[in-house]
Design an enzyme around this catalytic site. Structure first.
Site, mmCIF file in Angstrom:
data_model
loop_
_atom_site.group_PDB
_atom_site.id
_atom_site.type_symbol
_atom_site.label_atom_id
_atom_site.label_comp_id
_atom_site.label_asym_id
_atom_site.label_seq_id
_atom_site.Cartn_x
_atom_site.Cartn_y
_atom_site.Cartn_z
ATOM 1 N N GLY A 196 57.011 -37.851 14.051
ATOM 2 C CA GLY A 196 57.361 -38.597 12.856
ATOM 3 C C GLY A 196 57.266 -40.097 13.081
ATOM 4 O O GLY A 196 56.907 -40.580 14.156
ATOM 5 N N ILE A 197 57.629 -40.863 12.081
ATOM 6 C CA ILE A 197 57.502 -42.306 12.134
ATOM 7 C C ILE A 197 58.665 -42.913 12.918
ATOM 8 O O ILE A 197 59.774 -42.383 12.916
ATOM 9 C CB ILE A 197 57.434 -42.891 10.706
ATOM 10 C CG1 ILE A 197 56.977 -44.348 10.727
ATOM 11 C CG2 ILE A 197 58.767 -42.734 9.988
ATOM 12 C CD1 ILE A 197 56.598 -44.881 9.359
ATOM 13 N N GLY A 198 58.401 -43.987 13.631
ATOM 14 C CA GLY A 198 59.470 -44.694 14.316
ATOM 15 C C GLY A 198 59.188 -44.926 15.785
ATOM 16 O O GLY A 198 58.234 -44.399 16.361
ATOM 17 N N ILE A 242 61.038 -44.060 18.438
ATOM 18 C CA ILE A 242 61.321 -42.943 19.337
ATOM 19 C C ILE A 242 60.152 -41.951 19.405
ATOM 20 O O ILE A 242 59.770 -41.531 20.499
ATOM 21 C CB ILE A 242 62.640 -42.257 18.944
ATOM 22 C CG1 ILE A 242 63.820 -43.173 19.302
ATOM 23 C CG2 ILE A 242 62.788 -40.905 19.639
ATOM 24 C CD1 ILE A 242 65.172 -42.678 18.835
ATOM 25 N N GLU A 247 52.115 -35.023 9.844
ATOM 26 C CA GLU A 247 51.987 -35.674 8.541
ATOM 27 C C GLU A 247 51.475 -37.100 8.703
ATOM 28 O O GLU A 247 50.691 -37.574 7.907
ATOM 29 C CB GLU A 247 53.338 -35.681 7.829
ATOM 30 C CG GLU A 247 53.268 -36.282 6.430
ATOM 31 C CD GLU A 247 54.616 -36.313 5.753
ATOM 32 O OE1 GLU A 247 54.640 -36.338 4.515
ATOM 33 O OE2 GLU A 247 55.654 -36.323 6.447
ATOM 34 N N GLY A 270 58.182 -35.014 5.110
ATOM 35 C CA GLY A 270 57.730 -33.718 5.616
ATOM 36 C C GLY A 270 58.687 -33.061 6.575
ATOM 37 O O GLY A 270 58.384 -31.986 7.101
#
Length: 234
Positions: free
Chosen positions: A36-38, A40, A59, A151
């Site tokens: 995912g985004i970010g 981490i 995604e 998502g």
């Protein structure tokens, strides 16, 4: 013809590296990853460079995937699959007319049945809060919509149905700006996702899948929550 925007680079903290290492431990050679985004997820990707024959079904992708590509960790026979990307100029240059990259509609990429068909799917998603029932909030902050569900529910469901798959939610145990715990007794905001394989923070990793509610709550308190809030949560 306009220049594409990029995220502002920032220094990775020791806490983020600790979280990234714990997340990466869930992936074996040949696994498929969703990041995912970010910060981490990008750190977790860099921790995966020692793996081989990895696939990407996500995604979105960012510079973490580029690090895996450059390290030779990705399976050359599998396309990097995503709906959108956001990263550095180097990422955009790599993506430009790249036959390795397949950008596909979100209806396809976020289809839980297609996600479940990926080998050893590791879904890595961020949350702003979790509670003792392992419910995650990644959508609301101070009773206002932060980002929408995105998502995350699709990838959690798909990863849990993938043979050898894991759905991991990651977060900092303490939110410094508000000086508050990110682990709550129970969420009062709408729940983004729940019943993950594991919850990871800078304090540790709680592998929850298949545990009773009481054991699950104890693990989140002892292995995920900041020590300052553990007595109150208990």
């Amino acid at each position: 013809d306009s220049p594409l925007p990029s995220p502002v680079p920032r220094q990775t903290t020791g806490a983020e590296r600790q979280i990234g290492r714990q997340v990466a431990a869930f992936a074996e050679d040949g696994a498929t990853v969703q990041l995912g985004i970010g910060q981490i997820p990008d750190v977790a990707a860099r921790e995966l460079v020692s793996r081989h024959h990895l696939g990407v079904w996500s995604e979105m992708i960012s510079d973490g995937v580029l690090a895996l590509e450059r390290a030779g960790s990705l399976d050359a026979g599998r396309h990097v699959r995503s709906s959108f990307l956001f990263g550095s100029r180097e990422l955009y240059d790599w993506a430009d007319v790249n036959p390795r990259l397949r950008m596909t509609r979100t209806e396809v990429m976020n289809d839980p049945s297609r996600i479940a068909a990926q080998p050893a799917m590791l879904a890595v998603n961020m949350a702003m809060q979790v509670d003792l029932f392992a419910q995650a909030n990644a959508s609301y902050i101070r009773d206002a919509v932060y980002s929408g569900f995105g998502g995350q529910p699709d990838f959690v469901t798909g990863a849990l149905h993938s043979p050898g798959g894991h759905a991991v939610v990651a977060l900092h145990a303490w939110h410094d700006k508000t000086d508050a715990s990110t682990v709550l007794p129970v969420l009062t905001n709408p729940v983004t996702s729940f019943q993950h394989s594991a919850v990871v923070s800078d304090q540790g990793c709680a592998e929850l899948f298949g545990r009773s509610e009481r054991i699950q709550a104890s693990m989140i308190i002892e292995q995920v929550a900041d020590p300052r809030i553990r007595p109150e949560l208990t």
